[in-house]
Enzyme design. Structure first.
Site, PDB file in Angstrom:
ATOM      1  N   HIS A  66     -59.873 -11.918  16.555  1.00 51.28           N
ATOM      2  CA  HIS A  66     -58.483 -12.172  16.948  1.00 51.28           C
ATOM      3  C   HIS A  66     -57.682 -12.425  15.676  1.00 51.28           C
ATOM      4  O   HIS A  66     -57.933 -13.401  14.967  1.00 51.28           O
ATOM      5  CB  HIS A  66     -58.403 -13.380  17.883  1.00 51.28           C
ATOM      6  CG  HIS A  66     -59.152 -13.170  19.171  1.00 51.28           C
ATOM      7  ND1 HIS A  66     -58.577 -12.610  20.292  1.00 51.28           N
ATOM      8  CD2 HIS A  66     -60.445 -13.394  19.505  1.00 51.28           C
ATOM      9  CE1 HIS A  66     -59.477 -12.511  21.262  1.00 51.28           C
ATOM     10  NE2 HIS A  66     -60.629 -12.983  20.809  1.00 51.28           N
ATOM     11  N   ASP A 156     -59.411  -8.850  26.641  1.00 49.20           N
ATOM     12  CA  ASP A 156     -60.167 -10.018  26.185  1.00 49.20           C
ATOM     13  C   ASP A 156     -59.290 -11.245  26.005  1.00 49.20           C
ATOM     14  O   ASP A 156     -58.159 -11.174  25.539  1.00 49.20           O
ATOM     15  CB  ASP A 156     -60.887  -9.760  24.868  1.00 49.20           C
ATOM     16  CG  ASP A 156     -61.718 -10.980  24.469  1.00 49.20           C
ATOM     17  OD1 ASP A 156     -62.696 -11.245  25.161  1.00 49.20           O
ATOM     18  OD2 ASP A 156     -61.345 -11.685  23.515  1.00 49.20           O
ATOM     19  N   HIS A 183     -64.313  -8.952  29.038  1.00 52.44           N
ATOM     20  CA  HIS A 183     -64.443 -10.413  28.974  1.00 52.44           C
ATOM     21  C   HIS A 183     -64.863 -10.846  30.367  1.00 52.44           C
ATOM     22  O   HIS A 183     -64.068 -10.822  31.305  1.00 52.44           O
ATOM     23  CB  HIS A 183     -63.084 -10.997  28.572  1.00 52.44           C
ATOM     24  CG  HIS A 183     -62.967 -12.481  28.686  1.00 52.44           C
ATOM     25  ND1 HIS A 183     -62.673 -13.273  27.608  1.00 52.44           N
ATOM     26  CD2 HIS A 183     -63.062 -13.315  29.740  1.00 52.44           C
ATOM     27  CE1 HIS A 183     -62.608 -14.543  28.000  1.00 52.44           C
ATOM     28  NE2 HIS A 183     -62.842 -14.593  29.292  1.00 52.44           N
ATOM     29  N   ASP A 309     -66.132 -13.033  17.289  1.00 50.61           N
ATOM     30  CA  ASP A 309     -65.133 -13.608  18.198  1.00 50.61           C
ATOM     31  C   ASP A 309     -64.259 -14.620  17.438  1.00 50.61           C
ATOM     32  O   ASP A 309     -63.910 -15.681  17.950  1.00 50.61           O
ATOM     33  CB  ASP A 309     -65.765 -14.241  19.440  1.00 50.61           C
ATOM     34  CG  ASP A 309     -64.729 -14.480  20.550  1.00 50.61           C
ATOM     35  OD1 ASP A 309     -63.553 -14.106  20.358  1.00 50.61           O
ATOM     36  OD2 ASP A 309     -65.101 -15.046  21.597  1.00 50.61           O
ATOM     37  N   HIS A 313     -57.238 -21.169  15.488  1.00 53.41           N
ATOM     38  CA  HIS A 313     -56.213 -22.055  16.061  1.00 53.41           C
ATOM     39  C   HIS A 313     -55.824 -23.071  15.000  1.00 53.41           C
ATOM     40  O   HIS A 313     -56.646 -23.469  14.178  1.00 53.41           O
ATOM     41  CB  HIS A 313     -56.751 -22.799  17.286  1.00 53.41           C
ATOM     42  CG  HIS A 313     -56.966 -21.926  18.478  1.00 53.41           C
ATOM     43  ND1 HIS A 313     -55.952 -21.193  19.058  1.00 53.41           N
ATOM     44  CD2 HIS A 313     -58.088 -21.656  19.197  1.00 53.41           C
ATOM     45  CE1 HIS A 313     -56.444 -20.507  20.091  1.00 53.41           C
ATOM     46  NE2 HIS A 313     -57.736 -20.756  20.191  1.00 53.41           N
TER      47      HIS A 313
HETATM   48 ZN   LIG Z   1     -63.328 -13.015  25.447  1.00 54.07          ZN
END
Ligand SMILES: [Zn+2]
Length: 429
Positions: A66, A156, A183, A309, A313
């Site tokens: 991400h 996802d 997901h 993954d 944050h």
């Molecule tokens: Zn996911």
């Protein structure tokens, strides 16, 4: 320009190759792998680097990252994510669509590719959303997005709840020759859950997410793939039940592939005992039987891929009460070392690890890389498999610090990352 990596252990699962040799790169391509090569001298046109004692691997590929841009640049940007990827040994990554706006249109895909070109680091392949706005109702324009450069489709961050929509997604994606990444989470079972459902959740007084929330959706997706004869890739597998389902499906010849993340192979829900929000992740860290199943499935090939993954944050989203903390762990700069612990523990061989972190992701996404055959673009990672280091997120290139491995002493790291024949990361400098 000639670049010679001299005397490393070259491991290339795509050619079943594991030997000590020199890797010769001319311009941006792999030119030769040769033993006992002599006559090369460093000069104006030749760079000679001694990598004896190191592992020379096809560039690592993270198929589940991400990057947060557009929309959440305070957590990560394409530039900082790319820098973190290079430092972690990744020459390529696929970035998920849950940005703001969601990557559900050509303009967002093109923006990501433009920013990636500006970053000039790791290769970045956008993944488009399955549904508009990831709202689970209307499919995105698959053909248009594929043309714009996406390599997969995924909502996802959220499951595709509507089975009819998922069926259509699989059929459209299949006709375009690229995968849907699922997901797997049954929201009815997972809703409101903070961590894995089990003794620790009861004792901590936190609402649990049962492992069947994942298993049920994995079973549905396998049923859809089997019924339609189309491929599906299951993201971040965390439970023994999911693994049983994937193993059974593979035995029947269903075209399913699956990944896990380093934390599911190395941490359990016991890590949440002190309510550390750095261990809050979806799917949640499971119990020790699940972790054992994940490790065994990596060994026996049921799990094809290890993906980070990477989910950055900021502290304002993590330094809060457990139930308000956002789920996610950063992984680009720790994945390799954390997974090398599986090699040190005798769970995986080094070639198996490289297959799961490079060769298989390239195959599943249908992208370049994953091998070092003569003539391919030279994306290469040089790994020191034994270098001891202590995780200190303050030194990380990622913008975020939400890492459960802070303070851990790990063994192994990338020491050089080469993209298209160009050294983009080098610990010697
Ligand atoms: Zn996911």
């Amino acid at each position: 320009m000639k670049l010679i990596l001299r005397g490393g252990r070259i491991i290339d699962p795509s050619q079943n190759l594991d030997m000590e040799a020199d890797l010769v790169i001319i311009d941006e391509k792999v030119s030769a792998i040769e033993q006992n090569r002599s006559g090369d001298k460093a000069d104006d046109s030749t760079t000679l680097i001694d990598v004896s004692g190191m592992v020379v691997s096809p560039g690592l590929i993270d198929m589940h990252t991400h990057l947060r841009e557009p929309g959440f640049e305070y957590k990560e940007t394409i530039q900082t994510g790319s820098n973190a990827a290079l430092a972690g040994g990744f020459t390529a990554l696929a970035c998920m669509a849950n940005t703001d706006p969601v990557n559900d249109s050509r303009s967002v895909t093109e923006f990501i590719l433009r920013q990636a070109a500006l970053a000039g680091g790791t290769r970045i392949y956008p993944v488009a959303a399955v549904s508009k706005g990831q709202n689970g109702k209307i499919l995105t324009e698959f053909g248009d997005l594929r043309e714009a450069g996406v390599v997969a489709f995924s909502d996802d961050g959220r499951p595709v709840t509507d089975s009819g929509l998922m069926r259509s997604a699989l059929e459209y994606a299949f006709s375009l020759g690229i995968p849907v990444i699922s997901h797997c989470e049954d929201m009815g079972l997972a809703e409101g859950g903070q961590m894995n459902e089990g003794f620790p959740s009861t004792e901590l007084g936190l609402q649990g997410i049962p492992s069947i929330a994942e298993d049920i959706m994995v079973l549905r997706d396998i049923a859809l793939a089997e019924y339609t004869g189309t491929k599906i890739h299951i993201a971040h597998v965390s439970t023994a039940g999911s693994i049983r389902a994937v193993a059974d499906a593979k035995k029947r010849g269903v075209p399913v592939t699956a990944e896990t993340a380093p934390h599911y192979a190395t941490l359990t829900d016991e890590a949440l005992r002190d309510y550390s929000t750095h261990c809050k992740v979806y799917p949640p860290l499971r119990n020790s039987e699940d972790m054992a199943a994940v490790r065994e499935a990596l060994r026996d090939g049921t799990l094809d891929v290890i993906a980070s993954d990477h989910a950055p944050h900021s502290s304002i989203e993590k330094d809060v009460e457990f139930e308000y903390a956002l789920p996610g762990i950063i992984g680009l700069e720790t994945s390799l070392a954390v997974c090398l612990s599986l090699v040190h523990d005798g769970v995986l061989t080094l070639p198996q690890l490289i297959e799961k972190m490079s060769t298989n992701p390239a195959k599943i996404l249908g992208i370049a890389g994953g091998g070092l055959a003569t003539g391919v673009t030279a994306d290469v990672t040089v790994i020191d498999p034994l270098a001891e280091w202590t995780v200190d997120t303050a030194t990380f290139r990622s913008k975020s610090r939400n890492c459960p491995f802070q303070g851990w002493t790990l063994r192994g790291k990338a020491v050089m990352t080469i993209v298209g024949g160009v050294i983009k990361f080098d610990t010697r400098s």
